[in-house]
Scaffold this motif. Structure first.
Motif, PDB file in Angstrom:
ATOM      1  N   ALA A   1     -10.186   0.997  -2.865  1.00 37.58           N
ATOM      2  CA  ALA A   1      -9.045   0.517  -3.643  1.00 37.58           C
ATOM      3  C   ALA A   1      -9.374  -0.791  -4.345  1.00 37.58           C
ATOM      4  O   ALA A   1     -10.252  -1.535  -3.906  1.00 37.58           O
ATOM      5  CB  ALA A   1      -7.839   0.304  -2.721  1.00 37.58           C
TER       6      ALA A   1
ATOM      7  N   ASP B   1      -5.384   2.917  -4.962  1.00 40.08           N
ATOM      8  CA  ASP B   1      -6.180   3.354  -3.816  1.00 40.08           C
ATOM      9  C   ASP B   1      -6.554   4.813  -4.051  1.00 40.08           C
ATOM     10  O   ASP B   1      -5.703   5.618  -4.438  1.00 40.08           O
ATOM     11  CB  ASP B   1      -5.314   3.210  -2.557  1.00 40.08           C
TER      12      ASP B   1
ATOM     13  N   SER C   1      -2.133  -2.264  -7.139  1.00 37.10           N
ATOM     14  CA  SER C   1      -3.200  -1.770  -6.277  1.00 37.10           C
ATOM     15  C   SER C   1      -3.325  -0.268  -6.470  1.00 37.10           C
ATOM     16  O   SER C   1      -2.329   0.464  -6.390  1.00 37.10           O
ATOM     17  CB  SER C   1      -2.884  -2.100  -4.814  1.00 37.10           C
TER      18      SER C   1
ATOM     19  N   GLU D   1     -10.582  -3.042   4.371  1.00 40.89           N
ATOM     20  CA  GLU D   1      -9.519  -3.167   3.378  1.00 40.89           C
ATOM     21  C   GLU D   1      -8.585  -4.349   3.631  1.00 40.89           C
ATOM     22  O   GLU D   1      -7.495  -4.181   4.155  1.00 40.89           O
ATOM     23  CB  GLU D   1      -8.745  -1.869   3.187  1.00 40.89           C
TER      24      GLU D   1
ATOM     25  N   ASP E   1     -13.112   6.334   0.584  1.00 37.19           N
ATOM     26  CA  ASP E   1     -11.784   5.708   0.500  1.00 37.19           C
ATOM     27  C   ASP E   1     -11.977   4.295  -0.051  1.00 37.19           C
ATOM     28  O   ASP E   1     -12.717   3.502   0.549  1.00 37.19           O
ATOM     29  CB  ASP E   1     -11.196   5.691   1.918  1.00 37.19           C
TER      30      ASP E   1
ATOM     31  N   GLU F   1     -10.493  -2.430  -1.165  1.00 35.47           N
ATOM     32  CA  GLU F   1     -11.117  -1.591  -0.134  1.00 35.47           C
ATOM     33  C   GLU F   1     -12.426  -0.991  -0.645  1.00 35.47           C
ATOM     34  O   GLU F   1     -12.509  -0.584  -1.799  1.00 35.47           O
ATOM     35  CB  GLU F   1     -10.152  -0.455   0.243  1.00 35.47           C
TER      36      GLU F   1
ATOM     37  N   VAL G   1       0.855  -1.202   0.000  1.00 34.63           N
ATOM     38  CA  VAL G   1       0.000   0.000   0.000  1.00 34.63           C
ATOM     39  C   VAL G   1       0.888   1.247   0.000  1.00 34.63           C
ATOM     40  O   VAL G   1       2.099   1.160   0.231  1.00 34.63           O
ATOM     41  CB  VAL G   1      -0.919   0.063   1.255  1.00 34.63           C
TER      42      VAL G   1
END
Ligand code: MF3
Ligand code: CO
Length: 258
Positions: free
Chosen positions: A116, A103, A101, A210, A114, A241, A85
Motif C-alpha cells: 500500500a 492498498d 491510501s 505496514e 500485499d 506497506e 485502512v
C-alpha cells in the motif's frame, strides 16, 4: 487458540513470491499515476481489476471475508483522509488536498503480495505531507531491521520510534503480518514495541510491514459497512506497506515499485 507457526519459504518459493510482488508493484505504479482530483475509488478499483486480470493474476482482496464479515467487494482498499485502512471503493470523488491510501493484494500462481501507499491529491497541507513522509520513512527503517538474527521487536520498535518522535498517534489495533499462500499468516507485527523481543528472524520468512500513523489520537472505529476503519477523532492518517522476504543476503522488498 491453535498454535500459530511461522511458515518458512524455500528459495524456490520466494522466487515465485517475487513474481506476485513484481505484478503488485506494476499495478500500484499505474494506480498511483491515476490519482487526481475527481477520481473515485470505484474508478480506480475498475482499473486495478483490469490491470491484474491482464497480467493473468487474481485480486487477493475480492471476496475476502474472515469471521462472518461480508465478503470484501474490491480489488483495492481506498481510504481517504481520516479513513485509516480497508475503505471500500465508492463513488465519492477525490478532492484537491485529500490524502488517500491505496492498498492492493495480488495473487499469482497461488502466492500473495500485499502492499500500500498513501499519496496526496493535488497540493496537500504541509502537515499531511509530513505525516506521509514520516510514515513511509518508518517503513523503510523497519525493513532495514528485517535481518536474519534480529528480532521482530527490532522491526516493531524501529517503526514505532518514528511515530513517537513525531508525536503521531500510533495505531494499536492493526499491523503487519506474514504473507504466503494466505494474505494473513502469523506472525502479527505491531507498529510499536521493544527491541530484542519476539520472534527471532529467520531466512525464508516473508512478511508485510505496514506502519499506520495519525495526526491525532490513535483510537479507531469500524464503520457500518463492516470494513472501513477510520480515526475516531476525524484526523488524518497515513499507511504504507511492502511485502518483504528475509534472506541471508538481507531484506528483499518483493513489492518495490521500480
Ligand atoms: N492489506 C490489508 C491488510 O494487510 C488487507 C486488506 S483487507 C481486504 O490487512 F479485505 F481488503 F482484503
Ligand atoms: Co497487509
Amino acid at each position: 487458540m491453535p498454535v500459530q507457526t511461522v511458515v518458512i519459504k524455500s528459495r524456490d518459493e520466494i522466487a515465485l513470491m517475487r513474481e506476485a510482488g513484481r505484478l503488485n508493484a506494476e499495478v500500484r505504479a499505474i494506480l498511483r499515476e491515476a490519482i487526481r482530483p475527481g477520481l473515485t475509488g470505484r474508478e480506480l478499483d475498475v482499473l486495478a481489476k483490469a490491470e491484474i486480470a491482464r497480467r493473468g493474476a487474481e485480486c487477493t482482496f475480492v471476496g475476502y471475508g474472515p469471521g462472518g464479515r461480508p465478503p470484501y467487494p474490491g480489488a483495492i482498499c481506498f481510504s481517504v483522509n481520516d479513513e485509516l485502512v480497508h475503505g471500500i471503493p465508492g463513488d465519492r470523488p477525490l478532492r484537491e488536498g485529500d490524502i488517500v491510501s491505496v492498498d492492493l493484494g495480488v495473487t499469482y500462481r497461488g502466492w500473495v503480495s500485499d502492499a500500500a501507499f498513501t499519496c496526496g491529491v493535488g497540493e496537500v497541507s504541509p502537515e499531511a505531507q509530513e505525516l506521509m513522509r514520516v510514515t513511509e520513512a518508518s517503513l523503510w527503517a523497519g525493513i532495514e531491521q528485517a535481518q536474519v538474527g534480529k528480532y521482530l521487536g527490532d522491526v516493531s520498535a524501529t517503526i514505532g520510534s518514528y511515530g513517537e518522535r513525531a508525536g503521531y498517534g500510533i495505531i494499536q489495533e492493526y499491523g503487519g503480518h506474514g504473507v504466503g499462500h494466505e494474505m494473513h499468516e502469523p506472525p502479527h507485527i505491531p507498529n510499536f514495541g521493544r527491541p530484542g523481543v519476539g520472534h527471532r528472524l529467520k531466512a525464508g520468512m516473508v512478511v508485510a510491514l505496514e506502519p499506520m500513523f495519525a495526526l491525532g489520537k490513535p483510537a479507531t472505529e469500524e464503520m457500518a459497512d463492516h470494513w472501513t476503519v477510520r480515526m475516531r477523532d476525524g484526523k488524518l492518517s497515513a499507511h504504507f506497506e511492502e511485502t518483504i522476504a528475509i534472506t541471508d543476503e538481507g531484506p528483499e522488498v518483493l513489492t518495490r515499485i521500480r
